[in-house]
Design a protein around this motif. Structure first.
Motif, PDB file in Angstrom:
ATOM      1  N   ASP A  65     -15.643 -26.534  -2.898  1.00  0.00           N
ATOM      2  CA  ASP A  65     -16.403 -26.150  -1.701  1.00  0.00           C
ATOM      3  C   ASP A  65     -17.813 -25.744  -2.126  1.00  0.00           C
ATOM      4  O   ASP A  65     -17.994 -24.789  -2.889  1.00  0.00           O
ATOM      5  CB  ASP A  65     -15.683 -24.985  -1.020  1.00  0.00           C
ATOM      6  N   THR A 131     -18.764 -27.275   6.656  1.00  0.00           N
ATOM      7  CA  THR A 131     -17.786 -27.267   5.568  1.00  0.00           C
ATOM      8  C   THR A 131     -16.709 -28.290   5.894  1.00  0.00           C
ATOM      9  O   THR A 131     -15.739 -27.994   6.597  1.00  0.00           O
ATOM     10  CB  THR A 131     -17.139 -25.876   5.407  1.00  0.00           C
ATOM     11  N   LEU A 132     -16.870 -29.499   5.402  1.00  0.00           N
ATOM     12  CA  LEU A 132     -15.914 -30.567   5.690  1.00  0.00           C
ATOM     13  C   LEU A 132     -14.743 -30.499   4.707  1.00  0.00           C
ATOM     14  O   LEU A 132     -14.486 -31.442   3.957  1.00  0.00           O
ATOM     15  CB  LEU A 132     -16.599 -31.935   5.620  1.00  0.00           C
ATOM     16  N   MET A 133     -14.030 -29.377   4.751  1.00  0.00           N
ATOM     17  CA  MET A 133     -12.957 -29.160   3.782  1.00  0.00           C
ATOM     18  C   MET A 133     -11.852 -30.196   3.929  1.00  0.00           C
ATOM     19  O   MET A 133     -11.427 -30.824   2.956  1.00  0.00           O
ATOM     20  CB  MET A 133     -12.377 -27.748   3.925  1.00  0.00           C
ATOM     21  N   ARG A 134     -11.343 -30.371   5.149  1.00  0.00           N
ATOM     22  CA  ARG A 134     -10.220 -31.296   5.334  1.00  0.00           C
ATOM     23  C   ARG A 134     -10.635 -32.741   5.025  1.00  0.00           C
ATOM     24  O   ARG A 134      -9.852 -33.505   4.470  1.00  0.00           O
ATOM     25  CB  ARG A 134      -9.651 -31.162   6.750  1.00  0.00           C
ATOM     26  N   THR A 158     -11.847 -23.133  -2.698  1.00  0.00           N
ATOM     27  CA  THR A 158     -12.502 -22.909  -1.414  1.00  0.00           C
ATOM     28  C   THR A 158     -12.272 -21.491  -0.903  1.00  0.00           C
ATOM     29  O   THR A 158     -11.383 -20.780  -1.399  1.00  0.00           O
ATOM     30  CB  THR A 158     -11.958 -23.921  -0.369  1.00  0.00           C
ATOM     31  N   LYS A 161     -12.545 -21.952   4.765  1.00  0.00           N
ATOM     32  CA  LYS A 161     -13.215 -22.218   6.039  1.00  0.00           C
ATOM     33  C   LYS A 161     -13.479 -23.712   6.192  1.00  0.00           C
ATOM     34  O   LYS A 161     -13.877 -24.389   5.251  1.00  0.00           O
ATOM     35  CB  LYS A 161     -14.539 -21.455   6.098  1.00  0.00           C
ATOM     36  N   ASP A 162     -13.242 -24.233   7.420  1.00  0.00           N
ATOM     37  CA  ASP A 162     -13.535 -25.630   7.722  1.00  0.00           C
ATOM     38  C   ASP A 162     -14.400 -25.687   8.971  1.00  0.00           C
ATOM     39  O   ASP A 162     -14.088 -25.073   9.989  1.00  0.00           O
ATOM     40  CB  ASP A 162     -12.245 -26.422   7.945  1.00  0.00           C
ATOM     41  N   GLU A 163     -15.485 -26.431   8.886  1.00  0.00           N
ATOM     42  CA  GLU A 163     -16.378 -26.628  10.033  1.00  0.00           C
ATOM     43  C   GLU A 163     -16.792 -28.087  10.100  1.00  0.00           C
ATOM     44  O   GLU A 163     -17.427 -28.596   9.179  1.00  0.00           O
ATOM     45  CB  GLU A 163     -17.638 -25.771   9.886  1.00  0.00           C
ATOM     46  N   SER A 165     -14.904 -30.973  10.257  1.00  0.00           N
ATOM     47  CA  SER A 165     -14.070 -32.072   9.777  1.00  0.00           C
ATOM     48  C   SER A 165     -13.509 -32.874  10.940  1.00  0.00           C
ATOM     49  O   SER A 165     -13.183 -32.327  12.000  1.00  0.00           O
ATOM     50  CB  SER A 165     -12.910 -31.536   8.921  1.00  0.00           C
TER      51      SER A 165
END
Length: 238
Positions: A65, A131-134, A158, A161-163, A165
């Motif tokens: 991340d 935050t394109l984690m997925r 990470t 947090k995901d934003e 995706s």
């Protein structure tokens, strides 16, 4: 971990990991220890193959991340942890590094060169507003689908947090299970989305690890024991 009912049907292949209460892989099991049921009926003539002693390379993708949702101090800790794990890898292990923020970017392909891996990790800097984690995890799993070895996994560093995706947690779980790729999360004890991350890791065959719980060498041993201690089970479908 996975089921292959297409390659050699009606011969079915199962890929299985068995762990103890400390999440360490268990070796030495055979046909006496594992029973297989298909549609409620016990299957005869099951073959259990323990491949934990196999010399096949281990393939890992480190997904880091690098979004601005994490502080500079926490990113430095992530880079330190990832670097320590990379340096403790054995000669046969191959590691690729991906970073994700607004975009997902491959920093180095699978390599056993420790200096190359550590330099890729050190090069990660905070960028972007999302935050394109997925998405990053999905791309990491997809990268591993080109590897024929059963010994593979994604290690995600990470804050949880995901934003932004385009994918859901269920998308990740299905893709990970279908591909036989476990997802491991290494995060802080203050992670607010640990339940969500824990669900993804558990249902893909991985585990969620707080970096404050254990030293990094032990963390890597847990991951290795789960990925390397694998059983292949074969049977004829009824």
């Amino acid at each position: 971990n996975s089921i292959d009912g297409k390659t050699d049907f009606p011969r079915i292949k199962l890929n299985l990991t068995v762990v103890d209460p400390d999440n360490r892989g268990i070796t030495g099991l055979d046909e006496e220890n594992i029973l297989v049921y298909e549609d409620g009926y016990r299957v005869n003539y099951v073959k259990v193959k323990d491949i934990s002693s196999s010399k096949d390379p281990l393939y890992l993708v480190f997904a880091i991340d690098s979004s601005r949702s994490i502080s500079r101090e926490y990113l430095e800790k992530i880079k330190k942890n990832a670097g320590e794990i990379a340096e403790s890898a054995v000669e046969n292990d191959r590691i690729a590094v991906i970073r994700f923020n607004d975009q997902v970017k491959l920093l180095n392909n699978f390599s056993s060169n420790r200096m190359e891996i550590v330099n890729s990790i050190k090069s990660v800097e905070r960028h972007g507003t999302k935050t394109l984690m997925r998405d990053g995890i999905y791309d990491s799993i997809e990268f591993l689908t080109h590897v024929k070895s059963s010994r593979k996994g994604v290690v995600v560093f990470t804050d949880g947090k995901d934003e932004g995706s385009s994918l859901s947690g269920d998308d990740i779980i299905k893709f990970g299970k279908d591909s036989g790729v476990p997802v491991y999360f290494i995060t802080s004890s203050a992670c607010k989305n640990s339940t969500h991350l824990g669900r993804i890791s558990k249902l893909t065959g991985g585990t969620l690890i707080s970096c404050g719980e254990k030293n990094l060498t032990l963390v890597y041993r847990v991951i290795l024991s789960r990925i390397k201690n694998i059983y292949e089970i074969y049977y004829q479908s009824i």
